[in-house]
Motif scaffolding. Structure first.
Motif, PDB file in Angstrom:
ATOM      1  N   VAL A  47      -6.973 -22.007-105.983  1.00  0.00           N
ATOM      2  CA  VAL A  47      -5.327 -22.097-105.954  1.00  0.00           C
ATOM      3  C   VAL A  47      -5.155 -20.817-106.562  1.00  0.00           C
ATOM      4  CG1 VAL A  47      -5.007 -23.297-108.673  1.00  0.00           C
ATOM      5  CG2 VAL A  47      -6.866 -23.640-107.207  1.00  0.00           C
ATOM      6  N   SER A  48      -3.500 -20.859-106.544  1.00  0.00           N
ATOM      7  CA  SER A  48      -2.753 -19.716-106.962  1.00  0.00           C
ATOM      8  C   SER A  48      -2.244 -20.476-108.248  1.00  0.00           C
ATOM      9  CB  SER A  48      -1.808 -19.629-105.996  1.00  0.00           C
ATOM     10  OG  SER A  48      -0.976 -20.459-105.670  1.00  0.00           O
ATOM     11  N   GLY A  49      -1.832 -21.486-108.826  1.00  0.00           N
ATOM     12  CA  GLY A  49      -1.353 -21.652-109.989  1.00  0.00           C
ATOM     13  C   GLY A  49      -1.108 -23.370-109.798  1.00  0.00           C
ATOM     14  N   LEU A  50      -0.824 -23.400-111.173  1.00  0.00           N
ATOM     15  CA  LEU A  50      -0.707 -24.813-111.805  1.00  0.00           C
ATOM     16  C   LEU A  50       0.950 -25.156-111.980  1.00  0.00           C
ATOM     17  CD1 LEU A  50      -3.419 -25.376-113.975  1.00  0.00           C
ATOM     18  CD2 LEU A  50      -3.316 -25.976-111.591  1.00  0.00           C
ATOM     19  N   THR A  51       1.385 -26.869-112.161  1.00  0.00           N
ATOM     20  CA  THR A  51       2.659 -26.957-113.085  1.00  0.00           C
ATOM     21  C   THR A  51       1.937 -28.025-113.861  1.00  0.00           C
ATOM     22  OG1 THR A  51       3.430 -26.626-111.093  1.00  0.00           O
ATOM     23  CG2 THR A  51       4.688 -27.541-112.881  1.00  0.00           C
ATOM     24  N   LEU A  52       2.289 -27.622-115.390  1.00  0.00           N
ATOM     25  CA  LEU A  52       1.442 -28.780-116.004  1.00  0.00           C
ATOM     26  C   LEU A  52       2.746 -29.660-116.680  1.00  0.00           C
ATOM     27  CD1 LEU A  52      -1.025 -26.820-117.119  1.00  0.00           C
ATOM     28  CD2 LEU A  52      -0.778 -29.147-118.178  1.00  0.00           C
ATOM     29  N   GLU A  53       2.777 -31.250-116.702  1.00  0.00           N
ATOM     30  CA  GLU A  53       3.376 -32.289-117.445  1.00  0.00           C
ATOM     31  C   GLU A  53       3.160 -33.394-118.421  1.00  0.00           C
ATOM     32  OE1 GLU A  53       5.396 -34.848-114.398  1.00  0.00           O
ATOM     33  OE2 GLU A  53       5.249 -36.324-115.070  1.00  0.00           O
ATOM     34  N   HIS A  83      -1.276 -26.854-126.385  1.00  0.00           N
ATOM     35  CA  HIS A  83      -1.887 -26.894-125.063  1.00  0.00           C
ATOM     36  C   HIS A  83       0.001 -26.427-124.644  1.00  0.00           C
ATOM     37  CE1 HIS A  83      -2.477 -28.720-121.348  1.00  0.00           C
ATOM     38  NE2 HIS A  83      -3.730 -29.394-122.032  1.00  0.00           N
ATOM     39  N   ARG A  84      -0.490 -25.899-123.463  1.00  0.00           N
ATOM     40  CA  ARG A  84       0.556 -24.997-122.724  1.00  0.00           C
ATOM     41  C   ARG A  84       0.920 -26.017-121.404  1.00  0.00           C
ATOM     42  NH1 ARG A  84      -0.046 -19.214-120.951  1.00  0.00           N
ATOM     43  NH2 ARG A  84       2.166 -19.149-120.474  1.00  0.00           N
ATOM     44  N   ILE A  85       2.903 -26.574-121.177  1.00  0.00           N
ATOM     45  CA  ILE A  85       3.632 -27.267-120.640  1.00  0.00           C
ATOM     46  C   ILE A  85       4.120 -26.192-119.576  1.00  0.00           C
ATOM     47  CG2 ILE A  85       3.228 -29.094-121.806  1.00  0.00           C
ATOM     48  CD1 ILE A  85       6.092 -28.624-122.337  1.00  0.00           C
ATOM     49  N   GLY A  86       4.100 -26.698-118.296  1.00  0.00           N
ATOM     50  CA  GLY A  86       5.142 -25.826-117.207  1.00  0.00           C
ATOM     51  C   GLY A  86       4.431 -24.862-116.569  1.00  0.00           C
ATOM     52  N   GLU A  87       5.494 -24.487-115.981  1.00  0.00           N
ATOM     53  CA  GLU A  87       4.484 -23.823-114.567  1.00  0.00           C
ATOM     54  C   GLU A  87       3.563 -22.299-115.422  1.00  0.00           C
ATOM     55  OE1 GLU A  87       5.965 -23.393-111.017  1.00  0.00           O
ATOM     56  OE2 GLU A  87       6.419 -24.832-110.728  1.00  0.00           O
ATOM     57  N   LEU A  88       2.033 -22.672-114.521  1.00  0.00           N
ATOM     58  CA  LEU A  88       0.871 -21.482-115.255  1.00  0.00           C
ATOM     59  C   LEU A  88       0.449 -20.922-113.705  1.00  0.00           C
ATOM     60  CD1 LEU A  88      -0.206 -23.532-117.627  1.00  0.00           C
ATOM     61  CD2 LEU A  88       0.673 -21.827-118.744  1.00  0.00           C
ATOM     62  N   ASN A  89       0.449 -19.509-114.008  1.00  0.00           N
ATOM     63  CA  ASN A  89      -0.542 -18.877-113.429  1.00  0.00           C
ATOM     64  C   ASN A  89      -2.033 -18.867-113.604  1.00  0.00           C
ATOM     65  OD1 ASN A  89       1.923 -18.381-111.306  1.00  0.00           O
ATOM     66  ND2 ASN A  89       2.464 -17.682-112.935  1.00  0.00           N
ATOM     67  N   ILE A  90      -2.718 -17.470-112.417  1.00  0.00           N
ATOM     68  CA  ILE A  90      -4.433 -17.764-112.008  1.00  0.00           C
ATOM     69  C   ILE A  90      -4.336 -16.937-113.512  1.00  0.00           C
ATOM     70  CG2 ILE A  90      -5.902 -16.809-111.680  1.00  0.00           C
ATOM     71  CD1 ILE A  90      -4.967 -19.582-110.299  1.00  0.00           C
ATOM     72  N   GLY A  91      -5.557 -17.093-114.026  1.00  0.00           N
ATOM     73  CA  GLY A  91      -5.686 -16.501-115.240  1.00  0.00           C
ATOM     74  C   GLY A  91      -5.131 -16.773-116.240  1.00  0.00           C
ATOM     75  N   GLU A 128      -1.704 -28.963-108.618  1.00  0.00           N
ATOM     76  CA  GLU A 128      -2.407 -27.303-108.184  1.00  0.00           C
ATOM     77  C   GLU A 128      -1.058 -27.072-107.116  1.00  0.00           C
ATOM     78  OE1 GLU A 128      -7.021 -27.225-108.910  1.00  0.00           O
ATOM     79  OE2 GLU A 128      -6.031 -27.638-107.018  1.00  0.00           O
ATOM     80  N   ARG A 129      -1.454 -25.557-106.888  1.00  0.00           N
ATOM     81  CA  ARG A 129      -0.546 -25.533-105.733  1.00  0.00           C
ATOM     82  C   ARG A 129      -1.613 -24.030-104.961  1.00  0.00           C
ATOM     83  NH1 ARG A 129       2.832 -23.884-110.114  1.00  0.00           N
ATOM     84  NH2 ARG A 129       2.163 -21.404-109.615  1.00  0.00           N
ATOM     85  N   THR A 130      -1.752 -25.085-103.802  1.00  0.00           N
ATOM     86  CA  THR A 130      -2.637 -24.082-103.163  1.00  0.00           C
ATOM     87  C   THR A 130      -2.006 -23.892-101.501  1.00  0.00           C
ATOM     88  OG1 THR A 130      -3.451 -26.491-101.548  1.00  0.00           O
ATOM     89  CG2 THR A 130      -4.620 -26.206-104.181  1.00  0.00           C
ATOM     90  N   GLU A 131      -3.270 -23.104-100.600  1.00  0.00           N
ATOM     91  CA  GLU A 131      -2.729 -22.624 -99.401  1.00  0.00           C
ATOM     92  C   GLU A 131      -1.879 -24.321 -99.596  1.00  0.00           C
ATOM     93  OE1 GLU A 131      -5.299 -20.604 -97.508  1.00  0.00           O
ATOM     94  OE2 GLU A 131      -4.488 -18.909 -99.153  1.00  0.00           O
ATOM     95  N   GLN A 132      -2.485 -24.871 -99.262  1.00  0.00           N
ATOM     96  CA  GLN A 132      -2.086 -26.577 -98.019  1.00  0.00           C
ATOM     97  C   GLN A 132      -1.106 -26.719 -98.730  1.00  0.00           C
ATOM     98  OE1 GLN A 132      -5.385 -25.658 -98.603  1.00  0.00           O
ATOM     99  NE2 GLN A 132      -5.295 -25.433 -96.303  1.00  0.00           N
ATOM    100  N   GLY A 133      -0.434 -26.228-100.111  1.00  0.00           N
ATOM    101  CA  GLY A 133       0.487 -26.903-100.797  1.00  0.00           C
ATOM    102  C   GLY A 133       0.373 -27.132-101.595  1.00  0.00           C
ATOM    103  N   GLU A 134       1.533 -28.141-102.871  1.00  0.00           N
ATOM    104  CA  GLU A 134       0.829 -28.812-104.253  1.00  0.00           C
ATOM    105  C   GLU A 134       0.117 -30.448-104.115  1.00  0.00           C
ATOM    106  OE1 GLU A 134       4.358 -26.874-107.205  1.00  0.00           O
ATOM    107  OE2 GLU A 134       4.288 -28.411-105.533  1.00  0.00           O
TER     108      GLU A 134
END
Lengths: 150, 82
Positions: A47-53, A83-91, A128-134
């Motif tokens: 996983v390279s990151g997340l977007t939280l809605e 709680h955070r929302i929006g774009e978040l990266n690993i860690g 989730e953002r992965t190599e296979q897309g979102e």
């Protein structure tokens, strides 16, 4: 505005939050904090990151309800949920739950209770953002089981 | 009128985040769901998903919940925060 709840895009400081829970609070001897972070893996995928809605308005109402139930079940002092929302990266930090109480048992139990119900009732969704897309994450049956135990 | 909002995967699949529906002939969340499902085959398939959750005025409810004009109803997939 409910001071116990913060939904925000910006990061938070664990040290600052603990300081606020402690400030002018000589009656509580216990502080239990939980911090959730973005992992680099899920279901065997990188996983390279997340977007939280979230559902603004309902999120705050739902968390306030969970906190109020915790206050009726345990003898706790202060509570803070971030709680955070929006774009978040690993860690990066996603979620914080802090609870104070006179003795440790109440803070431990209430903290886990709040987190378990946040997981199944508060309207947040992770993509989730992965190599296979979102892709949107599926809810876990184990989270329902955990919440039902209370 | 009833304001209806959609979130996350459901919002993307419907390609719609918010619509307004006449409250005529609608007394429960289940009625509203049926009416939304009748919009198209795609909407029908998406609203047939039994894991969808619903909320009225920011409170989680079941399909039997009564609704009236002025309410805000939300439909969304199981939540995955934390």
């Amino acid at each position: 505005m409910n001071q116990e709840i913060s939904i925000q895009t910006s990061d938070f400081s664990l040290a600052d939050e603990v300081a606020l829970l402690e400030q002018d609070n000589p009656i509580d001897g216990a502080i239990v904090t939980f911090t959730g972070r973005v992992r680099n893996n899920n279901n065997g995928m990188d996983v390279s990151g997340l977007t939280l809605e979230h559902y603004s308005g309902m999120t705050e109402k739902s968390l306030a309800k969970i906190i109020n139930i915790a206050k009726t079940r345990w003898n706790i002092g202060r509570v803070k949920v971030i709680h955070r929302i929006g774009e978040l990266n690993i860690g990066e930090q996603i979620v914080f739950v802090g609870v104070t109480s006179k003795h440790r048992h109440d803070a431990f139990a209430a903290n886990e209770f709040i987190m378990d119900f946040l997981k199944v009732e508060a309207p947040f969704w992770k993509k989730e953002r992965t190599e296979q897309g979102e892709s949107w994450l599926d809810a876990k049956a184990t989270d329902d089981t955990k919440a039902q135990k209370w | 009128m009833i304001k209806v909002v959609f979130f996350a995967a459901l919002r993307e699949q419907l390609d719609c985040s918010e619509i307004t529906v006449s409250s005529e002939n609608i007394t429960t969340v289940a009625d509203l769901k049926l009416q939304l499902a009748s919009k198209s085959e795609q909407w029908q398939a998406l609203f047939a998903n039994t894991s969808l959750l619903s909320a009225v005025n920011h409170d989680m409810v079941d399909s039997e919940q009564q609704i009236k004009s002025g309410d805000e109803v939300a439909f969304f997939p199981p939540v995955t925060g934390g």
